[in-house]
Design a protein around this motif. Structure first.
Motif, PDB file in Angstrom:
ATOM      1  N   LEU A   1       0.817  -1.212   0.000  1.00  0.00           N
ATOM      2  CA  LEU A   1       0.000   0.000   0.000  1.00  0.00           C
ATOM      3  C   LEU A   1       0.852   1.264   0.000  1.00  0.00           C
ATOM      4  CD1 LEU A   1      -2.673  -1.354   2.455  1.00  0.00           C
ATOM      5  CD2 LEU A   1      -3.142  -0.557   0.123  1.00  0.00           C
ATOM      6  N   VAL A   2       1.947   1.255   0.727  1.00  0.00           N
ATOM      7  CA  VAL A   2       2.848   2.410   0.716  1.00  0.00           C
ATOM      8  C   VAL A   2       3.406   2.629  -0.688  1.00  0.00           C
ATOM      9  CG1 VAL A   2       5.038   3.321   1.581  1.00  0.00           C
ATOM     10  CG2 VAL A   2       3.427   2.235   3.160  1.00  0.00           C
ATOM     11  N   ALA A   3       3.792   1.528  -1.349  1.00  0.00           N
ATOM     12  CA  ALA A   3       4.313   1.637  -2.713  1.00  0.00           C
ATOM     13  C   ALA A   3       3.224   2.130  -3.669  1.00  0.00           C
ATOM     14  CB  ALA A   3       4.861   0.293  -3.165  1.00  0.00           C
ATOM     15  N   ASP A   4       1.986   1.632  -3.493  1.00  0.00           N
ATOM     16  CA  ASP A   4       0.887   2.079  -4.341  1.00  0.00           C
ATOM     17  C   ASP A   4       0.619   3.571  -4.169  1.00  0.00           C
ATOM     18  OD1 ASP A   4       0.569  -0.439  -5.340  1.00  0.00           O
ATOM     19  OD2 ASP A   4      -1.257  -0.909  -4.227  1.00  0.00           O
ATOM     20  N   PHE A   5       0.690   4.047  -2.934  1.00  0.00           N
ATOM     21  CA  PHE A   5       0.453   5.473  -2.682  1.00  0.00           C
ATOM     22  C   PHE A   5       1.493   6.316  -3.408  1.00  0.00           C
ATOM     23  CE2 PHE A   5       1.121   9.425  -0.392  1.00  0.00           C
ATOM     24  CZ  PHE A   5      -0.169   9.916  -0.278  1.00  0.00           C
ATOM     25  N   GLN A   6       2.740   5.916  -3.325  1.00  0.00           N
ATOM     26  CA  GLN A   6       3.803   6.675  -3.984  1.00  0.00           C
ATOM     27  C   GLN A   6       3.625   6.675  -5.497  1.00  0.00           C
ATOM     28  OE1 GLN A   6       7.200   4.613  -2.372  1.00  0.00           O
ATOM     29  NE2 GLN A   6       7.180   5.775  -0.440  1.00  0.00           N
TER      30      GLN A   6
ATOM     31  N   ASN B   1       0.718   6.296  -7.124  1.00  0.00           N
ATOM     32  CA  ASN B   1      -0.437   7.137  -7.429  1.00  0.00           C
ATOM     33  C   ASN B   1      -0.078   8.610  -7.354  1.00  0.00           C
ATOM     34  OD1 ASN B   1      -2.194   4.998  -7.845  1.00  0.00           O
ATOM     35  ND2 ASN B   1      -2.875   4.928  -5.712  1.00  0.00           N
ATOM     36  N   GLU B   2       0.697   8.966  -6.356  1.00  0.00           N
ATOM     37  CA  GLU B   2       1.061  10.369  -6.160  1.00  0.00           C
ATOM     38  C   GLU B   2       1.849  10.903  -7.350  1.00  0.00           C
ATOM     39  OE1 GLU B   2       2.250  12.803  -2.217  1.00  0.00           O
ATOM     40  OE2 GLU B   2       3.717  11.301  -2.836  1.00  0.00           O
ATOM     41  N   SER B   3       2.681  10.052  -7.933  1.00  0.00           N
ATOM     42  CA  SER B   3       3.503  10.499  -9.061  1.00  0.00           C
ATOM     43  C   SER B   3       2.663  10.800 -10.304  1.00  0.00           C
ATOM     44  CB  SER B   3       4.555   9.432  -9.379  1.00  0.00           C
ATOM     45  OG  SER B   3       3.934   8.264  -9.901  1.00  0.00           O
ATOM     46  N   ARG B   4       1.415  10.303 -10.328  1.00  0.00           N
ATOM     47  CA  ARG B   4       0.555  10.518 -11.497  1.00  0.00           C
ATOM     48  C   ARG B   4      -0.433  11.668 -11.317  1.00  0.00           C
ATOM     49  NH1 ARG B   4       0.635   4.647 -11.368  1.00  0.00           N
ATOM     50  NH2 ARG B   4      -1.305   4.632 -10.169  1.00  0.00           N
ATOM     51  N   LEU B   5      -0.433  12.316 -10.142  1.00  0.00           N
ATOM     52  CA  LEU B   5      -1.457  13.316  -9.848  1.00  0.00           C
ATOM     53  C   LEU B   5      -1.147  14.702 -10.390  1.00  0.00           C
ATOM     54  CD1 LEU B   5      -2.449  12.401  -6.183  1.00  0.00           C
ATOM     55  CD2 LEU B   5      -3.760  12.005  -8.269  1.00  0.00           C
ATOM     56  N   ASN B   6       0.103  14.966 -10.727  1.00  0.00           N
ATOM     57  CA  ASN B   6       0.507  16.272 -11.259  1.00  0.00           C
ATOM     58  C   ASN B   6       0.100  17.401 -10.306  1.00  0.00           C
ATOM     59  OD1 ASN B   6       1.606  15.062 -13.588  1.00  0.00           O
ATOM     60  ND2 ASN B   6      -0.433  14.960 -14.509  1.00  0.00           N
ATOM     61  N   GLY B   7      -0.699  18.365 -10.791  1.00  0.00           N
ATOM     62  CA  GLY B   7      -1.030  19.544  -9.993  1.00  0.00           C
ATOM     63  C   GLY B   7      -1.890  19.267  -8.783  1.00  0.00           C
ATOM     64  N   GLU B   8      -2.576  18.132  -8.766  1.00  0.00           N
ATOM     65  CA  GLU B   8      -3.463  17.830  -7.647  1.00  0.00           C
ATOM     66  C   GLU B   8      -2.705  17.632  -6.337  1.00  0.00           C
ATOM     67  OE1 GLU B   8      -6.690  14.415  -6.399  1.00  0.00           O
ATOM     68  OE2 GLU B   8      -6.496  14.879  -8.543  1.00  0.00           O
ATOM     69  N   THR B   9      -1.417  17.363  -6.421  1.00  0.00           N
ATOM     70  CA  THR B   9      -0.639  17.141  -5.195  1.00  0.00           C
ATOM     71  C   THR B   9      -0.566  18.396  -4.331  1.00  0.00           C
ATOM     72  OG1 THR B   9       1.431  17.672  -6.347  1.00  0.00           O
ATOM     73  CG2 THR B   9       0.771  15.352  -6.254  1.00  0.00           C
TER      74      THR B   9
ATOM     75  N   THR C   1      -3.987  16.394   2.926  1.00  0.00           N
ATOM     76  CA  THR C   1      -4.598  15.522   3.939  1.00  0.00           C
ATOM     77  C   THR C   1      -4.285  14.064   3.643  1.00  0.00           C
ATOM     78  OG1 THR C   1      -6.398  17.111   4.298  1.00  0.00           O
ATOM     79  CG2 THR C   1      -6.773  14.837   5.021  1.00  0.00           C
ATOM     80  N   ARG C   2      -4.377  13.664   2.372  1.00  0.00           N
ATOM     81  CA  ARG C   2      -4.017  12.296   1.998  1.00  0.00           C
ATOM     82  C   ARG C   2      -2.587  11.968   2.428  1.00  0.00           C
ATOM     83  NH1 ARG C   2      -5.652  13.393  -3.914  1.00  0.00           N
ATOM     84  NH2 ARG C   2      -7.887  12.918  -4.065  1.00  0.00           N
TER      85      ARG C   2
ATOM     86  N   THR D   1      -8.793   3.931   8.945  1.00  0.00           N
ATOM     87  CA  THR D   1      -9.294   5.233   8.508  1.00  0.00           C
ATOM     88  C   THR D   1      -8.176   6.038   7.860  1.00  0.00           C
ATOM     89  OG1 THR D   1     -10.996   5.250  10.221  1.00  0.00           O
ATOM     90  CG2 THR D   1     -10.406   7.361   9.261  1.00  0.00           C
ATOM     91  N   ALA D   2      -6.981   5.950   8.420  1.00  0.00           N
ATOM     92  CA  ALA D   2      -5.830   6.629   7.810  1.00  0.00           C
ATOM     93  C   ALA D   2      -5.566   6.084   6.412  1.00  0.00           C
ATOM     94  CB  ALA D   2      -4.603   6.452   8.691  1.00  0.00           C
ATOM     95  N   LEU D   3      -5.634   4.776   6.268  1.00  0.00           N
ATOM     96  CA  LEU D   3      -5.398   4.145   4.968  1.00  0.00           C
ATOM     97  C   LEU D   3      -6.444   4.592   3.953  1.00  0.00           C
ATOM     98  CD1 LEU D   3      -3.794   2.069   3.325  1.00  0.00           C
ATOM     99  CD2 LEU D   3      -5.303   0.299   4.253  1.00  0.00           C
TER     100      LEU D   3
END
Length: 440
Positions: A13-18, A20-28, A35-36, A148-150
């Protein structure tokens, strides 16, 4: 307490989050993603809970975290499969989520826009960010609760509902979550936000089904924010498979003179944990909670409730019932807090269970924490077998034992079933429950 030793699923899950984050562009850069990111940091610190954690002492998630799940399972689920899962005569705003992702082609929204605003979570990030900034993750505890954090860290899909002040939504909102586990172990993390304005009224339900022979994991969080004088009915129905893991948190915040009414029915599921947390954060609030669960085989069903009376002159009433068979296990942990200054609180809680097998077990833990003198509070729990005298009486009137037992169990459940006020859902559940009780 170090809870971070369970690492298999955690590392994925930690790897998946990283990724996903790399694909968000300006949304980060948005507040939602900040909060995420904070929630993921909390999850990394917390790790999955173990039975050494007081809140999880009766519910071991070790078998869950040792499995591999695909959070992006491709599915061909369509209208043909939907026909087999339909609830007869159900009308209203019906939204379908397949493996956690909103499917507009299968869904229908019938209420006018001036009465009800519904967006997918992804749409809300782009089209109504101010609503998310005001309410998202302000109530559910992602600081200390690992699941809930996840969910907060992966909050991309689900629904955002806004009922404007003074509006009465005539048609119910039905959120149907279907997990398609035909191809692989499927997982999803829907995030819902329901905001109900002053003097508004709405009925809503969340229903969960799983299809396929593989395992499934649903980790869902629903935040419900109820403003002054508003009225909300909420129903949760679970009819999943023996290989389904379901962990759900419903977090409710009530303002003055509001009314919240909840019924949770768990018919099937391999491992189920339902958290229903209510904060009565205003005077003259009312909260009613009803629950019903039917574990059999090796199913495990855990209901945790929390009612927090934060302000004076509030009322809560809670009734949970269970019928346990075979080698199943049940858990009920009900907490009532009465805060300092919350005078003239009335809070009642009852949990009653029937155990039909010597190998089934029920763990109950009612809790009261009262920091005020001028209150009326009570709690009670009972666990036992069917009434032998009633069974003998029915058999003496010529009713076969199996049928007599089914009738007695259904009568035991009836005072919860009757509290379901969306008639097609009640009728559907009456049939499903009767069938399951007859299988003993």
């Amino acid at each position: 307490m170090d809870l971070s030793k369970n690492t298999d699923l955690k590392q994925q899950l930690v790897a998946d989050f990283q990724a996903n984050e790399s694909r968000l562009n300006g949304e980060t850069k948005t507040p939602v993603h900040q909060t995420r990111r904070e929630a993921m940091q909390n999850f990394e610190k917390l790790g999955f809970p173990t039975i050494k954690h007081e809140e999880w002492k009766y519910s071991n998630v070790n078998s869950l975290v040792k499995q591999a799940f695909d959070f992006n399972v491709k599915t061909e689920f369509g209208s043909e499969e939907l026909e087999t899962l339909a609830i007869p005569n159900l009308e209203g705003n019906i939204l379908y989520f397949i493996n956690g992702i909103y499917n507009p082609a299968l869904s229908r929204i019938v209420s006018p826009e001036n009465q009800l605003q519904i967006l997918s979570f992804g749409q809300a990030v782009k089209e109504n960010p101010s609503l998310l900034d005001a309410y998202f993750a302000k109530y559910a505890n992602y600081q200390d609760d690992a699941f809930t954090a996840l969910n907060t860290a992966f909050a991309h899909d689900g629904v955002v509902v806004n009922v404007p002040a003074g509006k009465v939504v005539e048609q119910p909102i039905i959120l149907r979550f279907i997990t398609d586990a035909r191809a692989a172990n499927a997982a999803s993390q829907p995030r819902n936000l329901i905001v109900v304005g002053k003097n508004a009224e709405v009925k809503m339900a969340e229903a969960f089904r799983t299809i396929g022979e593989n395992g499934s994991f649903t980790n869902i969080v629903t935040e419900i924010v109820i403003d002054e004088n508003a009225n909300v009915q909420y129903y949760k129905v679970q009819n999943e498979t023996e290989k389904a893991y379901h962990i759900g948190t419903t977090q409710v915040s009530q303002k003055a003179n509001s009314h919240f009414y909840a019924v949770t029915v768990t018919v099937n599921g391999g491992f189920v944990r339902n958290n229903l947390n209510i904060v009565l954060d205003g005077q003259n609030c009312e909260a009613f909670m009803y629950g019903l669960y039917f574990p059999n085989g090796k199913q495990h069903i855990d209901n945790h409730t929390l009612v927090d009376h934060a302000k004076p002159n509030s009322y809560s009433n809670e009734l949970y019932k269970g019928v346990l068979q075979d080698k199943s296990t049940g858990v009920f942990n009900g907490k009532i807090f009465v805060r300092d200054g919350a005078s003239k609180t009335n809070a009642y809680q009852s949990c009653r269970n029937v155990v039909l097998s010597d190998e089934a077990s029920m763990n109950t833990k009612p809790q009261l924490e009262i920091y005020n003198d001028d209150v009326k509070c009570s709690h009670g729990t009972t666990t036992g077998k069917l009434n032998d005298e009633a069974l003998f009486y029915m058999r003496s009137r010529g009713i076969p034992k199996a049928e007599a037992m089914t009738l007695l169990m259904y009568a035991f459940c009836e005072d919860v079933i009757s509290e379901i006020k969306i008639e097609p859902i009640r009728a559907y559940l009456e049939g499903v429950i009767a069938d399951k009780l007859a299988q003993k």
